[in-house]
Design a protein around this motif. Structure first.
Motif, PDB file in Angstrom:
ATOM      1  N   VAL A   7      -1.498  -8.191   6.871  1.00 31.03           N
ATOM      2  CA  VAL A   7      -2.726  -7.449   7.133  1.00 31.03           C
ATOM      3  C   VAL A   7      -3.063  -6.587   5.925  1.00 31.03           C
ATOM      4  CG1 VAL A   7      -2.554  -7.389   9.646  1.00 31.03           C
ATOM      5  CG2 VAL A   7      -1.528  -5.572   8.342  1.00 31.03           C
ATOM      6  N   VAL A   8      -4.335  -6.294   5.783  1.00 24.79           N
ATOM      7  CA  VAL A   8      -4.832  -5.373   4.759  1.00 24.79           C
ATOM      8  C   VAL A   8      -5.678  -4.325   5.474  1.00 24.79           C
ATOM      9  CG1 VAL A   8      -4.765  -7.041   2.856  1.00 24.79           C
ATOM     10  CG2 VAL A   8      -6.806  -6.850   4.254  1.00 24.79           C
ATOM     11  N   PHE A  27       5.609  -2.325   3.367  1.00 22.01           N
ATOM     12  CA  PHE A  27       6.541  -2.612   2.283  1.00 22.01           C
ATOM     13  C   PHE A  27       5.915  -2.344   0.922  1.00 22.01           C
ATOM     14  CE2 PHE A  27       4.045  -6.413   2.275  1.00 22.01           C
ATOM     15  CZ  PHE A  27       4.130  -6.921   0.992  1.00 22.01           C
ATOM     16  N   LYS A  28       6.794  -2.162  -0.028  1.00 21.63           N
ATOM     17  CA  LYS A  28       6.401  -1.998  -1.430  1.00 21.63           C
ATOM     18  C   LYS A  28       6.967  -3.201  -2.192  1.00 21.63           C
ATOM     19  CE  LYS A  28       6.709   1.337  -5.176  1.00 21.63           C
ATOM     20  NZ  LYS A  28       7.337   2.574  -5.621  1.00 21.63           N
ATOM     21  N   PRO A  29       6.128  -3.937  -2.920  1.00 25.29           N
ATOM     22  CA  PRO A  29       6.571  -5.190  -3.537  1.00 25.29           C
ATOM     23  C   PRO A  29       7.785  -5.077  -4.461  1.00 25.29           C
ATOM     24  CG  PRO A  29       4.200  -4.991  -3.672  1.00 25.29           C
ATOM     25  CD  PRO A  29       4.713  -3.681  -3.147  1.00 25.29           C
ATOM     26  N   ARG A  61       2.715  -7.420   8.586  1.00 24.78           N
ATOM     27  CA  ARG A  61       3.272  -6.904   7.338  1.00 24.78           C
ATOM     28  C   ARG A  61       2.113  -6.410   6.480  1.00 24.78           C
ATOM     29  NH1 ARG A  61       6.736 -11.144   5.499  1.00 24.78           N
ATOM     30  NH2 ARG A  61       8.408  -9.974   6.461  1.00 24.78           N
ATOM     31  N   MET A  62       2.289  -5.198   5.922  1.00 21.25           N
ATOM     32  CA  MET A  62       1.229  -4.601   5.101  1.00 21.25           C
ATOM     33  C   MET A  62       1.844  -3.934   3.879  1.00 21.25           C
ATOM     34  SD  MET A  62      -1.570  -1.860   6.354  1.00 21.25           S
ATOM     35  CE  MET A  62      -2.999  -1.527   5.404  1.00 21.25           C
ATOM     36  N   LEU A  67      -3.300   1.732   1.297  1.00 19.80           N
ATOM     37  CA  LEU A  67      -3.878   3.036   1.617  1.00 19.80           C
ATOM     38  C   LEU A  67      -4.716   2.984   2.902  1.00 19.80           C
ATOM     39  CD1 LEU A  67      -4.929   4.123  -1.978  1.00 19.80           C
ATOM     40  CD2 LEU A  67      -2.839   4.714  -0.746  1.00 19.80           C
ATOM     41  N   CYS A  68      -4.114   2.545   3.953  1.00 25.97           N
ATOM     42  CA  CYS A  68      -4.790   2.423   5.242  1.00 25.97           C
ATOM     43  C   CYS A  68      -4.975   3.801   5.873  1.00 25.97           C
ATOM     44  CB  CYS A  68      -3.979   1.524   6.158  1.00 25.97           C
ATOM     45  SG  CYS A  68      -4.785   1.182   7.717  1.00 25.97           S
TER      46      CYS A  68
END
Length: 78
Positions: A7-8, A27-29, A61-62, A67-68
């Motif tokens: 999701v974004v 998560f952070k890539p 997963r986002m 910055l949601c």
């Protein structure tokens, strides 16, 4: 294989907020711990699918850098 839906910010409300029950992984890539957690989350998606639970409790997963506004601000991950 992963059955986790990406999701974004633009589709967060439609996919996540419209569900009464769901699990969202942020998560952070470039985070090693996030990478390991993603493997476990993918395995969880397979188990939930096998037992017929993935339709009842979808997994999302986002990326942390989306910055949601619904989630607030994450200073670090995981």
């Amino acid at each position: 294989n992963s059955l986790v839906t990406q999701v974004v910010t633009q589709d967060f409300a439609a996919k996540v907020l419209s569900n009464e029950q769901c699990i969202v992984e942020i998560f952070k890539p470039d985070c090693d711990a996030c990478h390991y957690n993603a493997l476990m989350f993918d395995a969880l998606s397979q188990k939930m699918h096998k037992h017929g639970l993935l339709d009842k409790v979808p997994l999302y997963r986002m990326r942390l850098d989306n910055l949601c506004p619904y989630l607030g601000r994450f200073l670090y991950a995981p």
